[in-house]
Scaffold this active site. Structure first.
Site, PDB file in Angstrom:
ATOM      1  N   SER A 138       0.803  -1.221   0.000  1.00  0.00           N
ATOM      2  CA  SER A 138       0.000   0.000   0.000  1.00  0.00           C
ATOM      3  C   SER A 138       0.844   1.283   0.000  1.00  0.00           C
ATOM      4  O   SER A 138       2.027   1.278   0.346  1.00  0.00           O
ATOM      5  CB  SER A 138      -0.872  -0.078   1.261  1.00  0.00           C
TER       6      SER A 138
ATOM      7  N   ILE B 128       0.839 -12.756   8.164  1.00  0.00           N
ATOM      8  CA  ILE B 128       1.753 -11.800   8.801  1.00  0.00           C
ATOM      9  C   ILE B 128       1.195 -11.503  10.193  1.00  0.00           C
ATOM     10  O   ILE B 128       0.019 -11.126  10.325  1.00  0.00           O
ATOM     11  CB  ILE B 128       1.848 -10.486   7.995  1.00  0.00           C
TER      12      ILE B 128
ATOM     13  N   TYR C   9      -3.522   8.531 -10.990  1.00  0.00           N
ATOM     14  CA  TYR C   9      -4.689   7.885 -10.370  1.00  0.00           C
ATOM     15  C   TYR C   9      -5.935   8.356 -11.120  1.00  0.00           C
ATOM     16  O   TYR C   9      -6.288   9.534 -11.058  1.00  0.00           O
ATOM     17  CB  TYR C   9      -4.715   8.328  -8.909  1.00  0.00           C
TER      18      TYR C   9
HETATM   19  P1  FAD Z   1      -7.706  -6.793   3.333  1.00  0.00           P
HETATM   20  O1  FAD Z   1      -8.555  -6.191   2.298  1.00  0.00           O
HETATM   21  O2  FAD Z   1      -8.369  -7.437   4.474  1.00  0.00           O
HETATM   22  O3  FAD Z   1      -6.738  -7.864   2.655  1.00  0.00           O
HETATM   23  C1  FAD Z   1      -6.008  -7.545   1.500  1.00  0.00           C
HETATM   24  C2  FAD Z   1      -5.107  -8.723   1.135  1.00  0.00           C
HETATM   25  O4  FAD Z   1      -4.090  -8.861   2.126  1.00  0.00           O
HETATM   26  C3  FAD Z   1      -5.837 -10.061   1.102  1.00  0.00           C
HETATM   27  O5  FAD Z   1      -5.242 -10.858   0.122  1.00  0.00           O
HETATM   28  C4  FAD Z   1      -5.567 -10.637   2.478  1.00  0.00           C
HETATM   29  O6  FAD Z   1      -5.631 -12.040   2.473  1.00  0.00           O
HETATM   30  C5  FAD Z   1      -4.167 -10.131   2.763  1.00  0.00           C
HETATM   31  N1  FAD Z   1      -3.896  -9.905   4.174  1.00  0.00           N
HETATM   32  C6  FAD Z   1      -4.529  -9.061   5.024  1.00  0.00           C
HETATM   33  N2  FAD Z   1      -3.970  -9.125   6.241  1.00  0.00           N
HETATM   34  C7  FAD Z   1      -2.978 -10.042   6.162  1.00  0.00           C
HETATM   35  C8  FAD Z   1      -2.038 -10.572   7.096  1.00  0.00           C
HETATM   36  N3  FAD Z   1      -2.000 -10.183   8.364  1.00  0.00           N
HETATM   37  N4  FAD Z   1      -1.174 -11.502   6.649  1.00  0.00           N
HETATM   38  C9  FAD Z   1      -1.164 -11.921   5.374  1.00  0.00           C
HETATM   39  N5  FAD Z   1      -2.027 -11.455   4.459  1.00  0.00           N
HETATM   40  C10 FAD Z   1      -2.916 -10.530   4.853  1.00  0.00           C
HETATM   41  N6  FAD Z   1      -4.809   1.489  -0.844  1.00  0.00           N
HETATM   42  C11 FAD Z   1      -3.715   2.243  -0.759  1.00  0.00           C
HETATM   43  O7  FAD Z   1      -2.611   1.712  -0.775  1.00  0.00           O
HETATM   44  N7  FAD Z   1      -3.785   3.597  -0.657  1.00  0.00           N
HETATM   45  C12 FAD Z   1      -4.966   4.244  -0.616  1.00  0.00           C
HETATM   46  O8  FAD Z   1      -5.006   5.468  -0.501  1.00  0.00           O
HETATM   47  C13 FAD Z   1      -6.157   3.455  -0.683  1.00  0.00           C
HETATM   48  N8  FAD Z   1      -7.363   4.037  -0.638  1.00  0.00           N
HETATM   49  C14 FAD Z   1      -8.488   3.252  -0.692  1.00  0.00           C
HETATM   50  C15 FAD Z   1      -9.741   3.870  -0.612  1.00  0.00           C
HETATM   51  C16 FAD Z   1     -10.882   3.090  -0.654  1.00  0.00           C
HETATM   52  C17 FAD Z   1     -12.224   3.746  -0.597  1.00  0.00           C
HETATM   53  C18 FAD Z   1     -10.803   1.692  -0.745  1.00  0.00           C
HETATM   54  C19 FAD Z   1     -12.045   0.854  -0.775  1.00  0.00           C
HETATM   55  C20 FAD Z   1      -9.568   1.074  -0.810  1.00  0.00           C
HETATM   56  C21 FAD Z   1      -8.408   1.846  -0.800  1.00  0.00           C
HETATM   57  N9  FAD Z   1      -7.149   1.267  -0.875  1.00  0.00           N
HETATM   58  C22 FAD Z   1      -6.027   2.043  -0.794  1.00  0.00           C
HETATM   59  C23 FAD Z   1      -7.023  -0.187  -1.006  1.00  0.00           C
HETATM   60  C24 FAD Z   1      -6.944  -0.945   0.341  1.00  0.00           C
HETATM   61  O9  FAD Z   1      -7.369  -0.145   1.398  1.00  0.00           O
HETATM   62  C25 FAD Z   1      -5.531  -1.435   0.571  1.00  0.00           C
HETATM   63  O10 FAD Z   1      -5.263  -2.442  -0.369  1.00  0.00           O
HETATM   64  C26 FAD Z   1      -5.244  -1.943   1.992  1.00  0.00           C
HETATM   65  O11 FAD Z   1      -3.864  -2.124   2.097  1.00  0.00           O
HETATM   66  C27 FAD Z   1      -5.947  -3.239   2.333  1.00  0.00           C
HETATM   67  O12 FAD Z   1      -5.787  -3.460   3.729  1.00  0.00           O
HETATM   68  P2  FAD Z   1      -6.832  -4.335   4.555  1.00  0.00           P
HETATM   69  O13 FAD Z   1      -6.364  -4.397   5.943  1.00  0.00           O
HETATM   70  O14 FAD Z   1      -8.194  -3.846   4.338  1.00  0.00           O
HETATM   71  O15 FAD Z   1      -6.621  -5.747   3.857  1.00  0.00           O
END
Ligand code: FAD
Length: 549
Positions: free
Chosen positions: A213, A268, A469
């Site tokens: 991210s 993780i 973006y």
């Molecule tokens: P999840 O959605 O729960 O999981 C994502 C992936 O990671 C899955 O494959 C899951 O299996 C894996 N995962 C989760 N936790 C672990 C763990 N502990 N160990 C191993 N694997 C794991 N992204 C950005 O980078 N920047 C932004 O500004 C951004 N803005 C967003 C805005 C909106 C409105 C939305 C909907 C999304 C946005 N995103 C953004 C995308 C998203 O938030 C990122 O991809 C974020 O890093 C996902 O984190 P999460 O905890 O929700 O992971």
């Protein structure tokens, strides 16, 4: 989190307090915002497949984490089934739930995660780590055809900052911590990680790492790949642990392999991350540029200069017009100020207001540092015909940025898909990339015979390039399924990224949504290498199968 959309129940986006928005949407999409044409199916009307969890596996999981943390509650299972990409939202709203996990487990620490993994492998079950469920790349959904038991491992209880090494400016943190709780724990001791994605309120450290991210202030703090010094991961062959050293030459980087692994290499549990002292001063200033080419050139020059802002972001003319359309009812004083500014821009600066581009540039640090940075940037902005419009727009943007994610649900309520596609490319490619992508989207709208809108901003500047973006929306024709039409537009944009020398995603990861472009991005042998890595670590394909490759 709502099961069918973004964010907290009871919070939503509205046009009623933004006088210019309804006419803007009508003009560009032909959409009447007063008419809600589509609402999610009621939860009670959902047909949720029965859980396949066998009693023996349930009791083994209860042995691993305790019975109160093993859930087959239907709402829990539906919430954990998918992330928040447009396809996820549309299908969830329609009640097309796909392969819902059979059970959600909530381990409290690394030992419990290891116990869950052992139990799952013994039973040949599928394990899908779940952070905040905010990914927008299809990174969470189990394959439709999966016949094994699917276990969603919710990491949310692992939410503590374990240790701060103040001398090295490193914090050891459990991976399930959500953004606000991470910052609250660190801020209380004077520190910050400085990672603020727009999804900050609902996403976790583990999710950030597993998707590579980027946060809004990445120009200063780095992307998550830069600020993550070490990881601990529960894998099928034991605990993988790397050391929190500043640099190492221990062969290909195992830490980097974990970054972006989307749950395919293990879970993780912990990471050691850079922390910084909370800055004395933090300000985001608004700037206006006469045109997109001038704005792009200014961003490149800032990246090359001695200035080191924390945020560099500039919208194209289309996104600038959209930003102005989402302003709340201005006060009389604001209206007067904006009239004076408009007149000044048109008469004195020769601005074409339709081509004007709004930019936000952020500064952090001591008072003197911020003042010096502003001066350096100010000179570059002037050289490109731009001017500073003060901190008002920046403060507004800062407040609004965690609210705008709700807009996709608002548009879907009115039957219109709206989504994003982002990429990065070298500075020399950005201008042509922008032209190619906007042209490809317009061609796709024409092919479908629909009214659509595409807009873009540049953010996350680096030595050699930046992220572009794109946000797009359209009013579907009604002649085809809305997701089919969405695919025509999304595919056109993504294909143009790789055809133009850019990457399939700068920070939203691969998942299933972007997997078909991976070989064009990292080459066939690159994909084969990843496949061997996943197969080698997880020979039974128990860990989040089907993602990335
Ligand atoms: P999840 O959605 O729960 O999981 C994502 C992936 O990671 C899955 O494959 C899951 O299996 C894996 N995962 C989760 N936790 C672990 C763990 N502990 N160990 C191993 N694997 C794991 N992204 C950005 O980078 N920047 C932004 O500004 C951004 N803005 C967003 C805005 C909106 C409105 C939305 C909907 C999304 C946005 N995103 C953004 C995308 C998203 O938030 C990122 O991809 C974020 O890093 C996902 O984190 P999460 O905890 O929700 O992971």
């Amino acid at each position: 989190m709502k099961w069918w959309g973004w964010g907290d129940e009871g919070v939503s986006f509205t046009h009623t307090d933004k006088p210019a928005l309804a006419p803007f949407i009508k003009l560009h999409l032909g959409l009447d915002v007063e008419a809600e044409t589509s609402r999610p199916v009621a939860f009670n009307d959902l047909r949720i497949p029965d859980s396949l969890l066998e009693p023996s596996l349930r009791s083994a999981l209860e042995g691993a984490v305790g019975s109160e943390r093993v859930s087959t509650d239907p709402l829990d299972r539906v919430v954990h089934a998918r992330g928040k990409c447009l396809r996820d939202l549309v299908r969830h709203r329609r009640g097309e739930l796909g392969r819902v996990p059979d059970v959600v487990v909530r381990p409290d620490d690394e030992d419990e995660v290891a116990a869950v993994l052992r139990v799952a492998l013994d039973a040949d079950a599928v394990l899908i780590p779940f952070g905040g469920g905010t990914n927008i790349s299809g990174s969470l959904e189990a394959p439709e055809s999966e016949t094994r038991t699917v276990i969603s491992v919710d990491t949310g209880l692992m939410d503590r900052v374990l240790e701060i090494d103040e001398e090295s400016r490193l914090a050891r943190v459990q991976a399930g911590v959500l953004g606000p709780r991470l910052e609250a724990q660190l801020n209380a001791r004077g520190w910050t990680v400085g990672h603020f994605p727009d999804s900050f309120t609902h996403s976790t450290l583990g999710g950030w790492i597993a998707t590579r991210s980027s946060g809004m202030q990445s120009d200063k703090y780095g992307d998550v790949a830069d600020l993550t010094r070490a990881v601990r991961v529960v894998t099928p062959s034991g605990i993988l642990a790397t050391r929190p050293v500043p640099h190492t030459s221990t062969g290909p980087s195992v830490r980097e392999m974990v970054l972006g692994s989307e749950g395919r290499l293990g879970i993780i549990t912990e990471a050691t991350v850079h922390v910084h002292r909370v800055p004395e001063r933090r300000t985001i200033l608004g700037y206006l540029f006469p045109s997109w080419p001038e704005a792009l050139a200014a961003m490149r020059e800032i990246a090359e200069s001695e200035a080191s802002p924390s945020v560099t972001r500039v919208s194209d003319a289309a996104e600038t017009r959209f930003s102005f359309a989402t302003r709340k009812e201005p006060s009389l004083l604001d209206r007067l100020r904006s009239k004076v500014l408009q007149t000044y821009l048109e008469r004195r600066r020769d601005f074409d207001l339709e081509a004007m581009c709004l930019s936000f540039i952020g500064y952090e640090g001591s008072k003197d540092h911020v003042a010096a940075q502003r001066k350096l940037v100010g000179k570059i902005v002037s050289r490109h015909g731009g001017l500073c419009v003060g901190s008002g727009p920046g403060e507004l943007y800062d407040q609004k940025k965690f609210d705008t994610p709700y807009i996709r649900d608002y548009l879907l309520d009115r039957g219109a898909p709206g989504d994003v596609s982002e990429t990065s490319a070298p500075w020399s490619v950005l201008s042509i990339l922008y032209d190619n992508v906007t042209e490809a989207a317009r061609r796709a709208f024409d092919e479908l015979g629909v009214r659509g809108y595409i807009m873009c901003h540049l953010s996350h500047s680096y030595h050699a390039g930046a992220c572009l973006y794109f946000t797009f929306a359209f009013k579907p024709s009604g002649r085809r399924d809305v997701l089919e039409e969405y695919d025509v537009v999304k595919d056109a944009i993504q294909q143009t990224f790789v055809d133009s020398g850019a990457t399939l995603s700068h920070h939203h990861a691969v998942g299933t949504e972007h997997a078909k472009w991976l070989d064009q991005d990292i080459s066939g042998p690159g994909v084969a290498m990843l496949r061997s890595l996943f197969d080698g670590v997880d020979p039974g394909a128990n860990l989040n199968p089907g993602k990335i490759v």
